[in-house]
Enzyme design. Sequence first.
Site, PDB file in Angstrom:
ATOM      1  N   ASP A   1       7.239  -1.833 -48.732  1.00  0.00           N
ATOM      2  CA  ASP A   1       5.647  -1.166 -47.332  1.00  0.00           C
ATOM      3  C   ASP A   1       5.218  -0.367 -47.731  1.00  0.00           C
ATOM      4  O   ASP A   1       3.588  -0.775 -48.482  1.00  0.00           O
ATOM      5  CB  ASP A   1       5.992  -1.379 -45.822  1.00  0.00           C
ATOM      6  CG  ASP A   1       6.648  -1.696 -45.312  1.00  0.00           C
ATOM      7  OD1 ASP A   1       6.374  -2.960 -45.434  1.00  0.00           O
ATOM      8  OD2 ASP A   1       7.206  -1.628 -44.967  1.00  0.00           O
ATOM      9  N   GLY A   2       5.669   0.732 -48.834  1.00  0.00           N
ATOM     10  CA  GLY A   2       5.593   1.850 -49.417  1.00  0.00           C
ATOM     11  C   GLY A   2       4.285   1.692 -50.809  1.00  0.00           C
ATOM     12  O   GLY A   2       3.299   1.557 -51.139  1.00  0.00           O
TER      13      GLY A   2
ATOM     14  N   ASN B   1      -2.347   2.101 -43.047  1.00  0.00           N
ATOM     15  CA  ASN B   1      -1.658   2.586 -41.586  1.00  0.00           C
ATOM     16  C   ASN B   1      -2.054   3.950 -41.298  1.00  0.00           C
ATOM     17  O   ASN B   1      -1.897   3.415 -40.106  1.00  0.00           O
ATOM     18  CB  ASN B   1      -0.057   3.461 -42.057  1.00  0.00           C
ATOM     19  CG  ASN B   1       1.208   2.008 -42.125  1.00  0.00           C
ATOM     20  OD1 ASN B   1       0.509   0.819 -42.640  1.00  0.00           O
ATOM     21  ND2 ASN B   1       1.992   2.710 -43.316  1.00  0.00           N
TER      22      ASN B   1
ATOM     23  N   ASP C   1       2.710  18.603 -31.592  1.00  0.00           N
ATOM     24  CA  ASP C   1       3.383  18.601 -32.884  1.00  0.00           C
ATOM     25  C   ASP C   1       2.032  17.860 -33.918  1.00  0.00           C
ATOM     26  O   ASP C   1       2.327  17.968 -35.144  1.00  0.00           O
ATOM     27  CB  ASP C   1       4.873  17.866 -33.026  1.00  0.00           C
ATOM     28  CG  ASP C   1       6.003  19.028 -33.198  1.00  0.00           C
ATOM     29  OD1 ASP C   1       5.851  19.661 -32.633  1.00  0.00           O
ATOM     30  OD2 ASP C   1       6.842  18.010 -33.178  1.00  0.00           O
TER      31      ASP C   1
HETATM   32  N1  LIG Z   1       8.761   9.152 -38.302  1.00  0.00           N
HETATM   33  C1  LIG Z   1       9.225   8.046 -39.143  1.00  0.00           C
HETATM   34  O1  LIG Z   1       8.666   7.612 -38.851  1.00  0.00           O
HETATM   35  C2  LIG Z   1       7.486   7.960 -39.828  1.00  0.00           C
HETATM   36  C3  LIG Z   1       8.009   9.559 -41.238  1.00  0.00           C
HETATM   37  C4  LIG Z   1       6.844  10.017 -41.864  1.00  0.00           C
HETATM   38  C5  LIG Z   1       6.054   8.679 -42.572  1.00  0.00           C
HETATM   39  N2  LIG Z   1       5.983   7.570 -41.712  1.00  0.00           N
HETATM   40  C6  LIG Z   1       5.841   6.463 -42.189  1.00  0.00           C
HETATM   41  O2  LIG Z   1       6.536   6.394 -44.105  1.00  0.00           O
HETATM   42  C7  LIG Z   1       4.645   5.599 -44.287  1.00  0.00           C
HETATM   43  C8  LIG Z   1       5.023   6.384 -45.619  1.00  0.00           C
HETATM   44  O3  LIG Z   1       5.408   4.742 -46.325  1.00  0.00           O
HETATM   45  P1  LIG Z   1       6.006   4.503 -47.382  1.00  0.00           P
HETATM   46  O4  LIG Z   1       7.094   3.353 -48.063  1.00  0.00           O
HETATM   47  O5  LIG Z   1       5.168   5.638 -48.646  1.00  0.00           O
HETATM   48  O6  LIG Z   1       6.980   6.109 -47.450  1.00  0.00           O
HETATM   49  P2  LIG Z   1       9.052   5.820 -47.270  1.00  0.00           P
HETATM   50  O7  LIG Z   1       9.130   5.859 -48.629  1.00  0.00           O
HETATM   51  O8  LIG Z   1       9.185   7.436 -46.616  1.00  0.00           O
HETATM   52  O9  LIG Z   1       9.413   5.394 -46.060  1.00  0.00           O
HETATM   53  C9  LIG Z   1       9.062   5.154 -44.275  1.00  0.00           C
HETATM   54  C10 LIG Z   1       9.544   4.123 -44.510  1.00  0.00           C
HETATM   55  O10 LIG Z   1       8.183   3.698 -43.245  1.00  0.00           O
HETATM   56  C11 LIG Z   1       8.360   1.747 -43.613  1.00  0.00           C
HETATM   57  N3  LIG Z   1       6.447   1.557 -42.729  1.00  0.00           N
HETATM   58  C12 LIG Z   1       5.808   1.998 -43.884  1.00  0.00           C
HETATM   59  N4  LIG Z   1       4.683   1.092 -43.419  1.00  0.00           N
HETATM   60  C13 LIG Z   1       5.211   0.412 -42.714  1.00  0.00           C
HETATM   61  C14 LIG Z   1       4.571  -0.339 -41.503  1.00  0.00           C
HETATM   62  N5  LIG Z   1       3.716  -0.941 -41.486  1.00  0.00           N
HETATM   63  N6  LIG Z   1       5.389  -0.934 -40.714  1.00  0.00           N
HETATM   64  C15 LIG Z   1       6.428  -1.151 -40.098  1.00  0.00           C
HETATM   65  N7  LIG Z   1       6.979   0.333 -40.665  1.00  0.00           N
HETATM   66  C16 LIG Z   1       6.984   0.724 -42.017  1.00  0.00           C
HETATM   67  C17 LIG Z   1       9.382   1.687 -44.618  1.00  0.00           C
HETATM   68  O11 LIG Z   1       9.066   0.668 -44.993  1.00  0.00           O
HETATM   69  C18 LIG Z   1       9.661   3.089 -44.417  1.00  0.00           C
HETATM   70  O12 LIG Z   1      11.339   2.139 -44.676  1.00  0.00           O
HETATM   71  C19 LIG Z   1       3.424   6.359 -43.185  1.00  0.00           C
HETATM   72  O13 LIG Z   1       2.338   5.517 -43.089  1.00  0.00           O
HETATM   73  C20 LIG Z   1       4.471   6.525 -42.102  1.00  0.00           C
HETATM   74  O14 LIG Z   1       3.796   5.268 -40.940  1.00  0.00           O
HETATM   75  C21 LIG Z   1       7.314   7.469 -40.875  1.00  0.00           C
HETATM   76  N1  LIG Z   2       3.310   1.811 -57.727  1.00  0.00           N
HETATM   77  C1  LIG Z   2       3.386   2.234 -57.161  1.00  0.00           C
HETATM   78  N2  LIG Z   2       2.873   3.683 -58.008  1.00  0.00           N
HETATM   79  C2  LIG Z   2       3.647   4.730 -57.675  1.00  0.00           C
HETATM   80  N3  LIG Z   2       4.450   5.246 -55.926  1.00  0.00           N
HETATM   81  C3  LIG Z   2       4.176   4.094 -55.924  1.00  0.00           C
HETATM   82  C4  LIG Z   2       3.950   2.673 -56.038  1.00  0.00           C
HETATM   83  N4  LIG Z   2       4.475   1.950 -55.009  1.00  0.00           N
HETATM   84  C5  LIG Z   2       4.887   2.325 -54.074  1.00  0.00           C
HETATM   85  N5  LIG Z   2       5.002   3.845 -53.767  1.00  0.00           N
HETATM   86  C6  LIG Z   2       5.629   5.149 -53.796  1.00  0.00           C
HETATM   87  O1  LIG Z   2       7.226   4.821 -53.970  1.00  0.00           O
HETATM   88  C7  LIG Z   2       7.849   5.213 -52.784  1.00  0.00           C
HETATM   89  C8  LIG Z   2       8.661   3.980 -52.263  1.00  0.00           C
HETATM   90  O2  LIG Z   2       8.086   2.634 -51.956  1.00  0.00           O
HETATM   91  P1  LIG Z   2       8.155   1.620 -51.376  1.00  0.00           P
HETATM   92  O3  LIG Z   2       8.814   1.885 -50.166  1.00  0.00           O
HETATM   93  O4  LIG Z   2       7.778   0.609 -51.750  1.00  0.00           O
HETATM   94  O5  LIG Z   2       9.486   1.020 -50.961  1.00  0.00           O
HETATM   95  P2  LIG Z   2      11.134   1.592 -50.759  1.00  0.00           P
HETATM   96  O6  LIG Z   2      11.567   2.701 -50.346  1.00  0.00           O
HETATM   97  O7  LIG Z   2      12.173   1.218 -51.718  1.00  0.00           O
HETATM   98  O8  LIG Z   2      11.624   0.406 -49.558  1.00  0.00           O
HETATM   99  P3  LIG Z   2      11.779   0.637 -48.220  1.00  0.00           P
HETATM  100  O9  LIG Z   2      11.126   1.328 -47.508  1.00  0.00           O
HETATM  101  O10 LIG Z   2      11.801  -0.355 -47.451  1.00  0.00           O
HETATM  102  O11 LIG Z   2      13.587   1.200 -47.954  1.00  0.00           O
HETATM  103  C9  LIG Z   2       6.401   4.943 -51.194  1.00  0.00           C
HETATM  104  O12 LIG Z   2       6.663   6.266 -51.232  1.00  0.00           O
HETATM  105  C10 LIG Z   2       5.706   4.321 -52.714  1.00  0.00           C
HETATM  106  O13 LIG Z   2       3.984   4.994 -52.234  1.00  0.00           O
END
Ligand SMILES: NC(=O)c1ccc[n+]([C@@H]2O[C@H](COP(=O)([O-])OP(=O)(O)OC[C@H]3O[C@@H](n4cnc5c(N)ncnc54)[C@H](O)[C@@H]3O)[C@@H](O)[C@H]2O)c1
Ligand SMILES: Nc1ncnc2c1ncn2[C@@H]1O[C@H](COP(=O)(O)OP(=O)(O)OP(=O)(O)O)[C@@H](O)[C@H]1O
Length: 521
Positions: free
Chosen positions: A285-286, A364, A394
């Site tokens: 999703d990131g 998001n 918070d």
């Molecule tokens: N306590 C929490 O659940 C918490 C805390 C901080 C951030 N987040 C979420 O992480 C997002 C950033 O994601 P990232 O991947 O860059 O950071 P990250 O790598 O820390 O991953 C955060 C997790 O949130 C999940 N996630 C992201 N968007 C989602 C969605 N629309 N629906 C369900 N799950 C989702 C991702 O799959 C990942 O497992 C923020 O937008 C925020 O929503 C969640």
């Molecule tokens: N092209 C990109 N350049 C820089 N950062 C990126 C890029 N793609 C993803 N990221 C960052 O890398 C992090 C991890 O990406 P992503 O959530 O896609 O993978 P993941 O953590 O392995 O997935 P999951 O959360 O489902 O396990 C996110 O914080 C996202 O913002």
Amino acid sequence: MAPNKLNSPGNTSTSCSQAENGFVNSFSLFPEKAVQELLQSPALGTDDHLIEFSEALRTVAKALRRVAEGKASAQAEATEWKRKYELERTRNMKIEHAEKSCLEHQADLDDVRANNCARQPTLCKEANGQSEKCCSSNGICSHEVLRDGAPDSDSKMIKKASFKLSWFCKGEQSDQHKHDIVSFERGNITTAERSSKQISLKWESCPQTVLILTKPNSVSVQILCAEMIRWLRQQKNLHIYVEPRVREELLTESSYFNFVETWNNDKEVLMLHTKVDLVVTLGGDGTVLWAASMFKGPVPPIVPFSLGSLGFMTPFYSEHYKECLESILKGPIGITLRHRLLCHVIREAAKNDYETEEPMLVLNEVTIDRGISSFLTNLECYCDNSFVTCVQGDGLILSTTSGSTAYSLAAGGSMVHPQVPGILFTPICPHSLSFRPLIFPEHVTLRVQVPFNSRSPAWASFDGKDRKQLAPGDALVCSIAPWPVPTACLVDSTNDFLRSIHEGLHWNLRKTQSFDGPRET
Ligand SMILES: NC(=O)c1ccc[n+]([C@@H]2O[C@H](COP(=O)([O-])OP(=O)(O)OC[C@H]3O[C@@H](n4cnc5c(N)ncnc54)[C@H](O)[C@@H]3O)[C@@H](O)[C@H]2O)c1
Ligand SMILES: Nc1ncnc2c1ncn2[C@@H]1O[C@H](COP(=O)(O)OP(=O)(O)OP(=O)(O)O)[C@@H](O)[C@H]1O
């Protein structure tokens, strides 16, 4: 006696009920506290002058509060005008493009098609059949022109693929987006067919340029990316864009990837939407959030392949990428139109209401929290200038419906189908038993203000990134952005959403109760 007058039950209850309603504000707090401190001193307790002084302070505080409310309302109005101006500008640009494209379209179409069809015979058959309908008044058409002097000699001018979106209502296809229409004929209020059922994207000309965005530092993603690029080039003869980092990685592997294009600066990134027909994401999703964040205006359709642990927005299986991309390039594609939030930070220190920072777009959520501070956040929230509440806890999450399964869910917010237009208002650990999350309709403007009496600054973060400090007096204003993120569906938006909450969250998973037991007779 005068102190008794101040501490009279009437007075106490007034200030108490104000506090309970969250209406005690930054300005009224100071004088009350100051007066109470002074009254606690026995030497001054009986001094009538002090009472007068406290009343004078209260009057000043009231006046200051009115000024602050007036300023906040002016800020919100200015932001709303700015948003309307941006909407209008986008609309005018679209009209301009459409007119320009219509003129060029007729002249260029045969040329370009002849070229493309020579390269992609199977894809173009269907698109050619549709070409006459392009620019018709029904549906939404898209054509953008690229004049970039691309390195490829046969692509001096690449026309961005045009497509049309249609909405399916009750199993029938409708060319036009049906709005909810309220009829009140003969005094009976009824609504017309609901809008926004399944959305379908049909290519009117062949997609020619694909942007591939990948999660960094992942070997499996790197391998898949290289394989996909080879296939798209050799089998589909497409132009490929990747990030500069990825191009370097590819060239380290082989000079074969010389044809892969990239950009050199942020200005070029801003123009990507005029070049790219389709975005492919390889990650979780990131990576989808990352892809959306690259487009500060319109976003091309995104095809998200799942290579993470949780995939709420990534329905496509990477093992089947060839079949998936075949069918996407051919169309039609089911689309989930995911709304984004447009967020403006308005600084108290700004010299005028137009002096705002670059707006931020989130797919998001925007979170306003206490950062590393150990104090409660104190956030005054307004919806279209109506006071909503004061958040003490918070922090607060303002989330899209796509983000409803992310941080907002973890903070107790409801899960909402991504196609529902609305803004979720979810507190983070509120220090109150009755603070339930809210959902606002799509058309509102929300304003979160850090009051002047806040013990510490607050911090805003956008899709979990780009933290910005909000000092006392600063505000964050947010509303639904005019540029949604179209993500391709594997089946359709409802099926994909339900699958993601079943598989991703194991939602409501419970062993089925056996038949073998007591029964109602
Ligand atoms: N306590 C929490 O659940 C918490 C805390 C901080 C951030 N987040 C979420 O992480 C997002 C950033 O994601 P990232 O991947 O860059 O950071 P990250 O790598 O820390 O991953 C955060 C997790 O949130 C999940 N996630 C992201 N968007 C989602 C969605 N629309 N629906 C369900 N799950 C989702 C991702 O799959 C990942 O497992 C923020 O937008 C925020 O929503 C969640
Ligand atoms: N092209 C990109 N350049 C820089 N950062 C990126 C890029 N793609 C993803 N990221 C960052 O890398 C992090 C991890 O990406 P992503 O959530 O896609 O993978 P993941 O953590 O392995 O997935 P999951 O959360 O489902 O396990 C996110 O914080 C996202 O913002």
